[in-house]
Motif scaffolding. Structure first.
Motif, mmCIF file in Angstrom:
data_model
loop_
_atom_site.group_PDB
_atom_site.id
_atom_site.type_symbol
_atom_site.label_atom_id
_atom_site.label_comp_id
_atom_site.label_asym_id
_atom_site.label_seq_id
_atom_site.Cartn_x
_atom_site.Cartn_y
_atom_site.Cartn_z
ATOM 1 N N ASP A 244 0.863 -1.177 0.000
ATOM 2 C CA ASP A 244 0.000 0.000 0.000
ATOM 3 C C ASP A 244 0.903 1.232 0.000
ATOM 4 O OD1 ASP A 244 -1.791 2.047 0.286
ATOM 5 O OD2 ASP A 244 -2.753 1.262 2.101
ATOM 6 N N THR A 245 1.089 1.820 -1.168
ATOM 7 C CA THR A 245 1.999 2.961 -1.304
ATOM 8 C C THR A 245 1.272 4.301 -1.269
ATOM 9 O OG1 THR A 245 1.867 2.926 -3.723
ATOM 10 C CG2 THR A 245 3.589 1.571 -2.704
ATOM 11 N N LYS A 285 5.644 -0.045 -10.695
ATOM 12 C CA LYS A 285 4.804 -0.687 -9.692
ATOM 13 C C LYS A 285 5.188 -2.141 -9.443
ATOM 14 C CE LYS A 285 1.215 -2.027 -13.031
ATOM 15 N NZ LYS A 285 -0.224 -1.918 -13.374
ATOM 16 N N ASP A 286 6.312 -2.582 -10.018
ATOM 17 C CA ASP A 286 6.691 -3.991 -9.919
ATOM 18 C C ASP A 286 7.855 -4.235 -8.969
ATOM 19 O OD1 ASP A 286 8.314 -2.559 -11.769
ATOM 20 O OD2 ASP A 286 9.128 -4.458 -12.495
ATOM 21 N N LEU A 287 8.334 -3.221 -8.295
ATOM 22 C CA LEU A 287 9.519 -3.379 -7.444
ATOM 23 C C LEU A 287 9.116 -3.539 -5.983
ATOM 24 C CD1 LEU A 287 11.848 -0.670 -9.032
ATOM 25 C CD2 LEU A 287 11.658 -3.099 -9.585
ATOM 26 N N GLY A 288 9.474 -4.679 -5.411
ATOM 27 C CA GLY A 288 9.112 -4.951 -4.030
ATOM 28 C C GLY A 288 9.694 -3.952 -3.056
ATOM 29 N N GLY A 289 10.896 -3.463 -3.336
ATOM 30 C CA GLY A 289 11.526 -2.496 -2.444
ATOM 31 C C GLY A 289 10.723 -1.218 -2.312
ATOM 32 N N LEU A 290 9.949 -0.871 -3.361
ATOM 33 C CA LEU A 290 9.065 0.295 -3.312
ATOM 34 C C LEU A 290 7.669 -0.097 -2.849
ATOM 35 C CD1 LEU A 290 10.032 2.176 -6.614
ATOM 36 C CD2 LEU A 290 10.849 2.621 -4.295
ATOM 37 N N ASN A 291 7.134 -1.178 -3.385
ATOM 38 C CA ASN A 291 5.771 -1.588 -3.054
ATOM 39 C C ASN A 291 5.563 -1.805 -1.561
ATOM 40 O OD1 ASN A 291 5.267 -1.568 -5.779
ATOM 41 N ND2 ASN A 291 5.011 -3.783 -5.987
ATOM 42 N N LEU A 292 6.575 -2.363 -0.897
ATOM 43 C CA LEU A 292 6.430 -2.734 0.509
ATOM 44 C C LEU A 292 6.921 -1.657 1.463
ATOM 45 C CD1 LEU A 292 7.597 -6.462 0.242
ATOM 46 C CD2 LEU A 292 5.257 -5.579 0.253
#
Length: 337
Positions: A244-245, A285-292
């Protein structure tokens, strides 16, 4: 940098000719004439023009190049979050050009005063030099909110064998010193103090648990020859699973825009000529380091290791110091408002 769904290949030997990297999921290669490169002064103007774009509360948009779809405008090697070609053996040993010896120094205590006193910054050096020896471990899948992805990747390298993991550690250590001198409390996600990784979900968790005021993940790209310049990757608006960004999209865009502008000023490098439409800003929107992440976070691809001209910069210690300074200035500008 990372590659989506690409079986890994070891970094090339110095005698091998560079092969084009995959651009997103397709095989699009963008060739840009040298005469078309944006002059440095104009590049800085373009970056700062990005600040007058969508408001901080609006989800930023990727600006694809003419004739490209949005998916094609993605970086050929995003930071560690997609599958690279992980070699089964480490690359041939090569001396890291102009490397610092900060790994031998104790971590400095941040001064009690300074413009960044009381601020917490997490610096995430992309990849890990040990990933080459732990391909099974880094290829296991982890949850990144929207889907499952590989734990980590090996990263890319120059044709001469200078690895992205060595580059990111060197710049990150220089960055830590610059920020601590201004009073910030700085935490490195990894400092070559673990055999591999950490996984992308843990990288995000480290920043979250530190309650960081800002997180920057340092990378270098692995795109085709002729693709030059830096770009900053911003989080897209994502609400799925554990991701949830919504609370960090606006602040992260502010951080990324300031970082891009200061990077131009410090290094003289132009924004990417192959993604971002000349702004130096790309949304993914596909990068876990940003998404999480639950705190403001961006990634910076400092240049393209597979282009000889960019590689000459990335392997120069003096330029890496400028890169660290540009990132530090961008973080300072964001934290000081």
């Amino acid at each position: 940098m990372s590659y989506d769904s690409q079986p890994p290949t070891p970094p090339p030997s110095p005698s091998s000719s560079p092969s084009p990297r995959r651009f997103g999921r397709g095989n699009v290669t963008v060739t840009v004439a040298v005469a078309a490169l944006v002059p440095t002064a104009l590049a800085g103007w373009l970056v700062w023009q990005a600040m007058s774009g969508p408001g901080d509360s609006d989800p930023p948009k990727v600006v694809p190049l003419p004739g490209q779809s949005q998916s094609q405008s993605r970086s050929a090697s995003s930071p560690a979050d997609a599958k690279p070609s992980a070699p089964t053996t480490p690359p041939a040993a090569t001396a890291s050009p102009s490397r610092t010896k900060e790994e031998d120094k104790p971590v400095a205590t941040a001064p009690a005063n300074g413009p960044l006193a009381g601020k917490v910054v997490v610096v995430d050096p992309g990849h890990n030099p040990g990933n080459f020896r732990h391909t099974r471990e880094i290829n296991r899948l982890v949850d990144v909110g929207t889907h499952r992805k590989e734990c980590d990747t090996t990263g890319t390298s120059t044709n001469g064998g200078y690895t992205e993991a060595s580059f990111t550690l060197d710049v990150s250590r220089r960055l830590r010193t610059l920020l601590e001198q201004q009073g910030a409390t700085v935490k490195l996600v990894q400092n070559e103090d673990r055999p591999y990784g950490p996984c992308v979900d843990e990288r995000a968790r480290i920043g979250n648990e530190a309650k960081a005021d800002a997180v920057v993940s340092v990378h270098a790209d692995g795109s085709a020859v002729g693709n030059r310049g830096f770009h900053v990757i911003l989080p897209a608006l994502v609400k799925a699973g554990a991701a949830d960004t919504s609370k960090i999209v606006g602040p992260s865009r502010d951080l990324g825009t300031r970082l891009a502008g200061k990077f131009v000023q410090a290094t003289g490098s132009a924004p990417s000529n192959y993604v971002g439409g000349g702004t130096g800003l790309v949304v993914r929107k596909d990068l876990g380091g940003l998404n999480l992440s639950t705190v403001p976070k961006v990634f910076i691809e400092c240049g393209n290791m597979r282009d000889p001209k960019d590689a000459a910069l990335l392997t120069d210690g003096g330029w890496r110091q400028k890169a660290a300074q540009g990132i530090a200035d961008g973080i300072g500008s964001y934290l000081n408002g």
